[in-house]
Design a protein around this motif. Structure first.
Motif, PDB file in Angstrom:
ATOM      1  N   CYS A   1      38.178  32.801  48.560  1.00 11.58           N
ATOM      2  CA  CYS A   1      39.509  32.644  47.951  1.00 11.58           C
ATOM      3  C   CYS A   1      39.756  33.729  46.909  1.00 11.58           C
ATOM      4  N   ARG A   2      38.807  34.612  46.743  1.00 12.70           N
ATOM      5  CA  ARG A   2      38.889  35.731  45.799  1.00 12.70           C
ATOM      6  C   ARG A   2      39.201  35.230  44.376  1.00 12.70           C
ATOM      7  N   ALA A   3      38.453  34.190  43.980  1.00 15.31           N
ATOM      8  CA  ALA A   3      38.615  33.610  42.647  1.00 15.31           C
ATOM      9  C   ALA A   3      37.566  34.217  41.710  1.00 15.31           C
ATOM     10  N   PRO A   4      38.004  34.908  40.646  1.00 17.31           N
ATOM     11  CA  PRO A   4      37.061  35.660  39.797  1.00 17.31           C
ATOM     12  C   PRO A   4      36.321  34.784  38.782  1.00 17.31           C
ATOM     13  N   VAL A   5      35.591  33.814  39.277  1.00 17.88           N
ATOM     14  CA  VAL A   5      34.827  32.905  38.409  1.00 17.88           C
ATOM     15  C   VAL A   5      33.548  33.606  37.946  1.00 17.88           C
ATOM     16  N   VAL A   6      33.157  33.368  36.705  1.00 17.53           N
ATOM     17  CA  VAL A   6      31.870  33.890  36.216  1.00 17.53           C
ATOM     18  C   VAL A   6      30.919  32.708  36.021  1.00 17.53           C
ATOM     19  N   MET A   7      29.697  32.896  36.481  1.00 11.93           N
ATOM     20  CA  MET A   7      28.699  31.823  36.399  1.00 11.93           C
ATOM     21  C   MET A   7      27.379  32.385  35.866  1.00 11.93           C
ATOM     22  N   ALA A   8      26.818  31.693  34.877  1.00  6.93           N
ATOM     23  CA  ALA A   8      25.464  32.038  34.430  1.00  6.93           C
ATOM     24  C   ALA A   8      24.495  31.153  35.191  1.00  6.93           C
ATOM     25  N   VAL A   9      23.426  31.748  35.671  1.00  9.65           N
ATOM     26  CA  VAL A   9      22.374  30.970  36.327  1.00  9.65           C
ATOM     27  C   VAL A   9      21.075  31.191  35.560  1.00  9.65           C
TER      28      VAL A   9
ATOM     29  N   GLU B   1      37.573  40.117  37.252  1.00  9.50           N
ATOM     30  CA  GLU B   1      39.036  40.015  37.194  1.00  9.50           C
ATOM     31  C   GLU B   1      39.749  41.318  37.537  1.00  9.50           C
ATOM     32  N   ASN B   2      39.004  42.387  37.720  1.00  4.85           N
ATOM     33  CA  ASN B   2      39.639  43.650  38.102  1.00  4.85           C
ATOM     34  C   ASN B   2      40.448  43.411  39.380  1.00  4.85           C
ATOM     35  N   PRO B   3      41.765  43.706  39.348  1.00  2.00           N
ATOM     36  CA  PRO B   3      42.598  43.395  40.519  1.00  2.00           C
ATOM     37  C   PRO B   3      42.124  44.075  41.811  1.00  2.00           C
ATOM     38  N   GLU B   4      41.335  45.122  41.680  1.00  2.00           N
ATOM     39  CA  GLU B   4      40.782  45.791  42.862  1.00  2.00           C
ATOM     40  C   GLU B   4      39.566  45.036  43.422  1.00  2.00           C
ATOM     41  N   ILE B   5      39.024  44.140  42.616  1.00  2.00           N
ATOM     42  CA  ILE B   5      37.780  43.475  43.001  1.00  2.00           C
ATOM     43  C   ILE B   5      38.017  41.996  43.317  1.00  2.00           C
ATOM     44  N   LEU B   6      38.409  41.204  42.305  1.00  2.00           N
ATOM     45  CA  LEU B   6      38.611  39.763  42.464  1.00  2.00           C
ATOM     46  C   LEU B   6      37.460  39.095  43.216  1.00  2.00           C
ATOM     47  N   LEU B   7      36.275  39.277  42.662  1.00  2.00           N
ATOM     48  CA  LEU B   7      35.111  38.612  43.237  1.00  2.00           C
ATOM     49  C   LEU B   7      34.391  37.864  42.124  1.00  2.00           C
TER      50      LEU B   7
END
Lengths: 409, 319
Positions: A102-110, A159-165
């Protein structure tokens, strides 16, 4: 830009992550407690309950819902964060793919931790290695300082619009998550200015109209539709292309951040430590690199041409950079803190040996599987690996291609 | 509570937020249910959907039936989807990053996505008190994968995983009382609805949206393919379900149960309560019960319906 004046706080890795999140103007956090990530959610809860952040914190009933809520919050336009480890990441597995798809730019710490069974709360990389094909950028950190720095960078990359990962920032469970360290903290304003607010690229909706890529009642968009053999493949290809673009963006963000913080981790993708003329070298991820650097220094002092290549960004895999860094190495030891049962060595070994197939020079490459379930990787054991590499260099042959190291045989 | 009054004309003139052109089967009642629920919209809405037959048939890329922002992520997490959406809207509005207006959030899920795989996310979301309307469209089996039994499938029904076998005649278990389970969560609004009583359905959806906090709307949604009835019979069946009291209509506001008019009428005139046979005989999925060998299943079902109906009357203070 000038390097900002920074204060030094004694923080554990988990606390450093929480502090970075606090400064990153995160809109929504959804998380579920799991050792050794727990301190992250505890600190974040305190920030929320003390009114130190303007964040909606969802204490969800599972990791599956944690990542789901982050995904949909990000789809609405929020900056979203979660944290987990081990079984929690495994429970999220399905939604990891949905988030990147869904190209949602979530950040997760593991806080990297072994997978059951038998149940074990300590460090290895089995949890994140399982997710290497899930479409998430993966950054492995060496110390708490880097964990702090990487979380801030991760939002900007994702969140870079070119990335969205989405981005996973890994920190070794207990070795980093629970160990106190001096961490340099940027001023709040500096982080705020560095990140800015989310920007949304325009996408074509079902009516052919250009609309911002978010759930916006004024510009309706259907996200997550049924996508069959006529379009699914192209969408997957777009994800892969975004991953390819991400390498450059990670380097750029890392460089921009270095300008305000004064801290660099190689080029942001890999860190080559004393590799210039190295004949023997190891490749590793995460906190082990700290000890390896000490061993390398000692070996160098004795005149051994030893080096270390630490992979910071494992996804996207920096193929070009790794190839260049290993150009002159004659014997290479790849260290894996995860096991690929029934495979040919550990996951990092697969990647590195694969890259070297096309390299102009072919070093000997041996694999050392170590530290599962938090087994300590001592100076002595690392030294033993370099002795092994030295022997391979002298005899020009590898006796054992894949070895388990530091356990009862 | 809602003082919204509406006429047929007003409803007809309201824009269709769930548009035609989707690929649902001819005679699909679930599709009608979606259309009716969205007629209750009072302003901007964001919808989310669990995996299911309406999700797939309404969004085959690059087409969509949704004229409102809509997101699907997975099967078991419709309520978690809604949680994230609601939280994001709240904080972004506070920070001035989106327009300062109330946006309603609706989560749709089928019986599989609610009774079974989605109940954890649902229970968690309502416990946290998110302000959203959860619509369960109950077609009483996993229809998207081809008619497998769920926790919402009634006793005795044939499905492909509860076949009418020689030894076991259909589903041995009884339907899970999902709406009561939601009332037990002490949420402000729970209601049941049937598309035959469409004005009641729309009014309840509207109440669910207007109420602050989580609201749960259980809508019965007969499935022509899965229940084995002709495509034109779906709405009629959704009436007989109420008349036989296998699916009574009620609402619970702050835990206070109240029968809705069609069921209240039966409570006042018990002779109007039809025997369950009248409901069973118009569907193919119960055909095997009409044999000497399996007739006892009908009796068992009738007993449980009567028991549950009595219990409901007691809760509504009408016993």
């Amino acid at each position: 830009m000038t390097v900002a004046k920074q204060k030094v706080l004694a923080l554990s890795g988990d606390e450093a992550v929480a502090y970075a999140v606090k400064q990153s103007d995160v809109d929504v956090i959804a998380a579920y407690p799991i050792t050794p990530q727990t301190i992250i959610v505890e600190r974040l809860s305190e920030y929320v309950h003390n009114g130190e952040v303007e964040t909606e914190f969802l204490c969800v009933e599972s990791e599956h819902s944690a990542l789901t809520a982050c995904l949909t919050a990000a789809a609405v336009g929020a900056r979203a964060f979660t944290a987990t480890a081990s079984a929690g990441l495994a429970l999220m597995h399905e939604i990891l793919y949905v988030t990147s798809g869904c190209r949602a730019p979530v950040v997760m710490a593991v806080a990297n931790r072994a997978l059951s069974a038998p149940i074990n709360i300590h460090c290895d990389h089995s949890d994140t290695m399982v997710e290497r094909d899930s479409g998430w950028i993966q950054i492995y950190t060496e110390n708490s300082q880097e964990a702090y720095d990487s979380i801030i960078q991760a939002f900007k990359i994702a969140e870079n619009p070119e990335i969205l990962l989405p981005v996973i920032v890994g920190l070794d469970g207990f070795f980093l998550s629970h160990t106190l360290e001096n961490v340099k903290i940027l001023p709040d304003e500096t982080v705020k200015n560095f990140l800015g607010v989310r920007r949304f690229p325009s996408v074509k909706n079902h009516e052919g109209k250009l609309v911002p890529f978010r759930l916006d009642p004024e510009n309706p968009l259907t996200i997550g539709p049924l996508d069959l053999y006529d379009y699914y493949f192209e969408h997957k290809r777009q994800q892969e292309e975004a991953m390819r673009r991400a390498s450059e963006i990670i380097k750029q963000v890392h460089e921009e951040y270095a300008n305000i913080s004064g801290r660099r981790y190689g080029d942001g993708l890999i860190e080559a430590y004393r590799m210039e003329d190295a004949e023997i070298a190891t490749v590793c991820l995460g906190s082990t690199a700290g000890t390896v650097k000490t061993v390398v220094d000692k070996l160098r002092y004795r005149g051994v041409k030893a080096g270390l290549l630490r992979i910071r960004t494992f996804r996207p895999l920096p193929v070009k950079e790794i190839t260049a860094a290993l150009e002159n190495v004659k014997v290479l030891g790849v260290m894996d803190r995860a096991c690929s049962f029934g495979g040919f060595g550990g996951p990092v070994f697969h990647e590195i040996r694969h890259i070297l197939y096309d390299a102009p020079t072919h070093p000997h490459v041996a694999n050392y599987i170590y530290g599962l379930g938090g087994r300590d990787m001592s100076y002595m054991l690392i030294n033993q690996i370099y002795q092994d590499l030295q022997k391979i260099l002298e005899t020009n042959r590898i006796e054992k291609l894949v070895q388990f190291i530091g356990l009862r045989e | 509570m809602s003082d919204w009054k509406f006429t047929v004309k007003e409803i007809a003139e309201k824009p269709e937020l769930f548009s035609s052109g989707h690929r649902a089967c001819a005679g699909c009642v679930p599709a009608t249910v979606h259309r009716l629920v969205l007629k209750a919209a009072r302003g901007p809405v964001i919808a989310t959907h669990a995996t299911g037959c309406i999700e797939v048939s309404s969004t085959i890329y690059p087409y969509t039936s949704w004229k409102i922002p809509w997101i699907h992520t997975a099967f078991e997490n419709a309520a978690a989807n809604a949680s994230g959406i609601e939280a994001a809207l709240k904080v972004l509005r506070k920070k001035g990053r989106i327009k300062n207006e109330k946006v309603d959030v609706i989560a749709f899920a089928g019986d599989g996505g609610t009774y079974d795989i989605g109940i954890q996310a649902l229970s968690g979301a309502v416990e946290r008190g998110h302000d959203f309307l959860y619509v369960l469209y109950d077609n009483e089996a996993y229809m998207n994968t081809g008619i497998q039994r769920s926790g919402g499938t009634p006793h005795g029904a044939w499905t492909t995983t509860s076949p009418a076998g020689k030894v076991i005649p259909g589903k041995p278990q009884f339907k899970k009382p999902i709406a009561d389970i939601m009332v037990a969560h002490e949420i402000p609004y729970v209601a049941t609805a049937s598309p035959y009583y469409w004005k009641d359905l729309i009014a309840k959806a509207r109440k669910g949206l207007e109420i602050e906090g989580p609201a749960f709307l259980h809508v019965i949604a007969p499935c022509t393919r899965g229940w084995r009835f002709p495509p034109e019979k779906g709405i009629e069946i959704s009436r007989v379900m109420v008349e036989t009291c296998i699916f009574p209509l009620w609402e619970a506001v702050d835990g206070e149960y109240r029968l809705s008019p069609p069921s209240k009428l039966i409570a006042l005139k018990p002779e109007k309560k039809k025997p369950i046979k009248e409901y069973l005989k118009i569907q193919g999925r119960f055909r095997h019960l009409f044999t000497a060998e399996h007739e006892h299943v009908i009796e068992e079902l009738q007993e449980v319906i009567d028991k549950r109906w009595k219990r409901l009357l007691k809760k509504c203070g009408m016993a």
